[in-house]
Write a protein that holds these residues in place. Structure first.
Motif, PDB file in Angstrom:
ATOM      1  N   ARG A 295       0.713  -1.137   0.118  1.00 26.82           N
ATOM      2  CA  ARG A 295      -0.118  -0.090  -0.057  1.00 26.82           C
ATOM      3  C   ARG A 295       0.925   1.205  -0.099  1.00 26.82           C
ATOM      4  NH1 ARG A 295      -4.596  -1.141   4.604  1.00 26.82           N
ATOM      5  NH2 ARG A 295      -6.157  -2.657   3.167  1.00 26.82           N
ATOM      6  N   ASP A 296       2.034   1.157   0.743  1.00 22.65           N
ATOM      7  CA  ASP A 296       2.816   2.189   0.677  1.00 22.65           C
ATOM      8  C   ASP A 296       3.708   2.439  -0.508  1.00 22.65           C
ATOM      9  OD1 ASP A 296       1.839   3.043   2.953  1.00 22.65           O
ATOM     10  OD2 ASP A 296       3.332   1.954   4.391  1.00 22.65           O
ATOM     11  N   GLY A 297       3.642   1.299  -1.267  1.00 18.15           N
ATOM     12  CA  GLY A 297       4.461   1.589  -2.721  1.00 18.15           C
ATOM     13  C   GLY A 297       5.814   0.888  -2.553  1.00 18.15           C
ATOM     14  N   LEU A 298       6.270   0.516  -1.625  1.00 21.92           N
ATOM     15  CA  LEU A 298       7.495  -0.361  -1.258  1.00 21.92           C
ATOM     16  C   LEU A 298       7.859  -1.561  -1.899  1.00 21.92           C
ATOM     17  CD1 LEU A 298       8.451   0.968   2.442  1.00 21.92           C
ATOM     18  CD2 LEU A 298       8.947   2.050   0.323  1.00 21.92           C
ATOM     19  N   LEU A 299       6.564  -2.087  -2.154  1.00 19.26           N
ATOM     20  CA  LEU A 299       6.694  -3.415  -2.768  1.00 19.26           C
ATOM     21  C   LEU A 299       5.629  -3.184  -3.878  1.00 19.26           C
ATOM     22  CD1 LEU A 299       6.496  -5.898   0.314  1.00 19.26           C
ATOM     23  CD2 LEU A 299       8.519  -5.531  -1.369  1.00 19.26           C
ATOM     24  N   PRO A 300       5.785  -4.197  -4.745  1.00 19.93           N
ATOM     25  CA  PRO A 300       4.827  -4.052  -6.076  1.00 19.93           C
ATOM     26  C   PRO A 300       3.170  -4.111  -5.648  1.00 19.93           C
ATOM     27  CG  PRO A 300       6.586  -5.599  -6.454  1.00 19.93           C
ATOM     28  CD  PRO A 300       6.862  -5.222  -5.066  1.00 19.93           C
ATOM     29  N   SER A 301       2.466  -3.385  -6.322  1.00 19.12           N
ATOM     30  CA  SER A 301       1.187  -3.189  -6.006  1.00 19.12           C
ATOM     31  C   SER A 301       0.190  -4.534  -6.007  1.00 19.12           C
ATOM     32  CB  SER A 301       0.439  -2.379  -6.982  1.00 19.12           C
ATOM     33  OG  SER A 301       0.400  -2.724  -8.409  1.00 19.12           O
ATOM     34  N   VAL A 302       0.667  -5.563  -6.353  1.00 16.93           N
ATOM     35  CA  VAL A 302       0.233  -6.968  -6.594  1.00 16.93           C
ATOM     36  C   VAL A 302      -0.307  -7.476  -5.209  1.00 16.93           C
ATOM     37  CG1 VAL A 302       1.961  -8.093  -6.931  1.00 16.93           C
ATOM     38  CG2 VAL A 302      -0.133  -9.045  -7.738  1.00 16.93           C
ATOM     39  N   PHE A 303       0.739  -7.144  -4.209  1.00 14.89           N
ATOM     40  CA  PHE A 303       0.640  -7.608  -3.080  1.00 14.89           C
ATOM     41  C   PHE A 303      -0.411  -6.877  -2.191  1.00 14.89           C
ATOM     42  CE2 PHE A 303       5.050  -8.552  -3.833  1.00 14.89           C
ATOM     43  CZ  PHE A 303       5.080 -10.218  -3.576  1.00 14.89           C
ATOM     44  N   SER A 304      -0.989  -5.707  -2.556  1.00 14.83           N
ATOM     45  CA  SER A 304      -1.989  -5.021  -1.727  1.00 14.83           C
ATOM     46  C   SER A 304      -3.455  -5.150  -2.401  1.00 14.83           C
ATOM     47  CB  SER A 304      -1.807  -3.486  -1.827  1.00 14.83           C
ATOM     48  OG  SER A 304      -1.539  -2.978  -3.122  1.00 14.83           O
ATOM     49  N   LYS A 305      -3.468  -6.248  -3.394  1.00 11.88           N
ATOM     50  CA  LYS A 305      -4.870  -6.580  -3.784  1.00 11.88           C
ATOM     51  C   LYS A 305      -5.682  -7.355  -2.944  1.00 11.88           C
ATOM     52  CE  LYS A 305      -3.629  -5.870  -8.593  1.00 11.88           C
ATOM     53  NZ  LYS A 305      -3.530  -6.356 -10.059  1.00 11.88           N
ATOM     54  N   VAL A 306      -6.834  -7.112  -2.617  1.00 12.14           N
ATOM     55  CA  VAL A 306      -7.739  -7.684  -1.743  1.00 12.14           C
ATOM     56  C   VAL A 306      -8.632  -8.327  -2.656  1.00 12.14           C
ATOM     57  CG1 VAL A 306      -9.118  -7.467   0.190  1.00 12.14           C
ATOM     58  CG2 VAL A 306      -7.065  -6.331   0.146  1.00 12.14           C
ATOM     59  N   HIS A 307      -9.296  -9.609  -2.360  1.00 16.75           N
ATOM     60  CA  HIS A 307     -10.251 -10.333  -3.069  1.00 16.75           C
ATOM     61  C   HIS A 307     -11.673  -9.618  -2.966  1.00 16.75           C
ATOM     62  CE1 HIS A 307     -12.767 -13.559  -4.442  1.00 16.75           C
ATOM     63  NE2 HIS A 307     -11.871 -13.946  -5.253  1.00 16.75           N
ATOM     64  N   PRO A 308     -12.616  -9.191  -3.739  1.00 14.91           N
ATOM     65  CA  PRO A 308     -13.604  -8.516  -3.495  1.00 14.91           C
ATOM     66  C   PRO A 308     -14.608  -9.370  -2.706  1.00 14.91           C
ATOM     67  CG  PRO A 308     -13.209  -9.117  -5.792  1.00 14.91           C
ATOM     68  CD  PRO A 308     -12.189  -9.605  -5.245  1.00 14.91           C
ATOM     69  N   LEU A 309     -14.658 -10.671  -2.837  1.00 16.55           N
ATOM     70  CA  LEU A 309     -15.604 -11.565  -2.113  1.00 16.55           C
ATOM     71  C   LEU A 309     -15.019 -11.896  -0.733  1.00 16.55           C
ATOM     72  CD1 LEU A 309     -17.466 -13.694  -5.012  1.00 16.55           C
ATOM     73  CD2 LEU A 309     -17.949 -11.449  -3.849  1.00 16.55           C
ATOM     74  N   ARG A 310     -13.706 -12.593  -0.824  1.00 17.93           N
ATOM     75  CA  ARG A 310     -13.258 -13.147   0.619  1.00 17.93           C
ATOM     76  C   ARG A 310     -12.721 -12.179   1.196  1.00 17.93           C
ATOM     77  NH1 ARG A 310     -15.825 -17.562   0.966  1.00 17.93           N
ATOM     78  NH2 ARG A 310     -15.852 -18.870  -0.994  1.00 17.93           N
ATOM     79  N   HIS A 311     -12.466 -10.929   0.817  1.00 21.91           N
ATOM     80  CA  HIS A 311     -11.591  -9.841   1.699  1.00 21.91           C
ATOM     81  C   HIS A 311     -10.498 -10.144   2.490  1.00 21.91           C
ATOM     82  CE1 HIS A 311     -15.784  -7.755   1.117  1.00 21.91           C
ATOM     83  NE2 HIS A 311     -16.328  -8.661   1.466  1.00 21.91           N
TER      84      HIS A 311
END
Length: 501
Positions: A295-311
């Protein structure tokens, strides 16, 4: 815990209950610091990384994250190997399965290249199952974790009460035959059985009332663990003289020696449940830390994606499961354990320092002394002196150095503590307040660094090398992709005073 008790036979097993009490007391200091900060930032994921970001700067927070994450990865792999071994042992209680499992499935592994590579199949499979549970949803994984936690706690209580009727108090005399130094050495070993209370701080966003619940969860979990640890230690050393306890499975052997084989079976079940819950929580914490940095941009954005159903942060969760699975399936975790824990202890020390510096920021961050450095810089220098005093004292203790040097190191730390106490002004934080600031965090820093000096020298080689690599990653990627202000989920902590947060 079983591992720590078995290691204790080389220290002072009859006095290991005191070692657990001392280690628990040291962990209480860390827990108080975590409790204050989790209450101060009640709805943001990140744990130690978040607190360091708010108290110091982005680079130091990134260094803390990398060191902690390496410890978490190695620890998860080691626990998965142990879980696989205990699971096979539990299956082998059935007569028709005993002796039919090759070593590469559960017990140990097939070793190559001088033991550096060790193939184990079951450990990665167990990690996959737990990762799937965590990806499915927080509610579902919490239900599984609660069930297994209740199972192991009930079994531990049964073990304590069943063993209490077999205790022979003469086995406790002398209670600490190897002296107080052996008890202290034992405390440095069993200290790591308490590690995990910090996981509560990483569940902030998924707590209903985090400002109230997180401090309670941190302190209550630590207290319950301490009571159960000490109870089991007193029972096992009272049942069988410590000289006759085995190294691999002392609890089971003690009850078997008394003819209580049913309890031995319960111990095996409890070991499987306990290791499974520890691994489940560890994987959960790792994914949330990756989420915070992404979320802070220190790692690729793929790690901040949250599943829309499972949260749940599925990409982060799968990644940590994959890393742990590769390490558990391919590497000799006993050799990797030599470099373990230095990140955890330094992370705890930084969190304790965060409590102090965040109390400064409300009133004195803009004040500059009449001398060359600001009051804040002066305070940070004093904290470094305290840490150096703890490390110097720890080295002298480890190598049986001069007692004068230990006194000198302690005096250095005391002077630093006096300066931090009287040359800074402090504000009361919102929510839970750690008592005795700055003295309690200062003692915590000293003890943590003292214990870190007892670690294997390979751990410190790893610390330096990983720190240099982390600085390189930050210089090449992190500083150019970091968000000056985080997303709406974690906007409150980037250098903002606590009143605004």
């Amino acid at each position: 815990m079983v591992y720590c008790i078995s290691k204790g036979r080389y220290i002072d097993l009859s006095g290991v209950a005191i070692s657990f009490a001392l280690a628990g007391a040291a962990c209480v200091l860390n827990a108080l610091c975590y409790a204050e900060l989790s209450s101060r930032f009640p709805a943001v994921v990140g744990g130690a990384y978040l607190y360091t970001y708010a108290a110091f700067n982005e680079l130091m927070a990134f260094l803390v994250f990398i060191q902690l994450m390496l410890d978490y990865h190695i620890g998860a792999a080691s626990i998965a190997r142990s879980l696989a071994s205990y699971f096979i042992s539990l299956l082998e209680l059935l007569p028709f399965l005993k002796g039919h499992f090759p070593s590469w499935i559960g017990h140990g592994g097939i070793e190559f290249f001088g033991g550096v590579v060790s193939i184990n199949i079951l450990a990665p499979i167990l990690l996959i199952l737990l990762t799937v549970i965590l990806c499915y949803g927080v509610k579902e994984s919490s239900a599984v974790n609660s069930f297994m936690t209740a199972t192991k706690v009930v079994i531990v209580i049964v073990v304590i009460f069943a063993g209490a009727f077999e205790v022979d108090v003469s086995n406790w005399s002398p209670f600490a035959p190897n002296g107080f130094k052996a008890v202290i050495t034992g405390a440095t070993v069993v200290f790591f059985s308490y590690v995990g209370f910090d996981a509560v701080a990483n569940s902030a966003e998924e707590s209903k009332r985090p400002q109230r619940d997180l401090p309670i969860g941190i302190l209550a979990s630590l207290f319950v663990c301490a009571v159960l640890y000490i109870g089991v230690c007193l029972v096992i050393t009272g049942m069988v003289p410590y000289k006759f306890l085995g190294e691999d499975a002392p609890l089971a052997e003690a009850f078997t020696a008394k003819g209580l084989k049913v309890v031995s079976v319960l111990i095996s079940i409890g070991a499987v449940a306990g290791l499974a819950t520890t691994l489940l929580v560890g994987l959960y914490v790792q994914s949330r830390l990756y989420l915070g940095l992404s979320r802070d941009g220190l790692l690729p954005s793929v790690f901040s994606k949250v599943h829309p159903l499972r949260h749940t942060p599925i990409h982060s969760q799968v990644w940590v499961g994959l890393v742990a699975g590769i390490m558990a399936g391919l590497f000799n975790v006993h050799q990797l354990s030599h470099i373990l824990s230095v990140g955890t202890l330094t992370g705890y020390s930084v969190v304790s320092a965060c409590v102090i510096t965040l109390r400064w920021k409300d009133k004195v961050s803009s004040q500059v002394s009449a001398k060359c450095i600001s009051a804040r810089c002066e305070g940070i220098i004093c904290l470094v002196i305290i840490a150096f005093g703890g490390f110097l004292a720890g080295l002298c203790y480890r190598f049986s150095g001069s007692f004068i040097i230990i006194i000198f190191a302690a005096a250095m730390a005391i002077l630093g503590a006096v300066a931090v106490q009287f040359r800074q002004s402090y504000a009361d934080p919102p929510g839970f307040s750690c008592p005795g600031v700055p003295i309690v965090p200062v003692i915590s820093i000293f003890i943590n660094i003292f214990l870190s000096a007892q670690l294997h020298e390979e751990a410190w080689y790893r610390f330096v090398i990983v720190s240099l690599i982390s600085v390189g990653i930050y210089a090449i990627y992190g500083q150019y992709h970091a968000n000056p202000v985080s997303s709406e989920h974690s906007v409150v902590y980037h250098g903002v005073p606590s009143e605004v947060a």
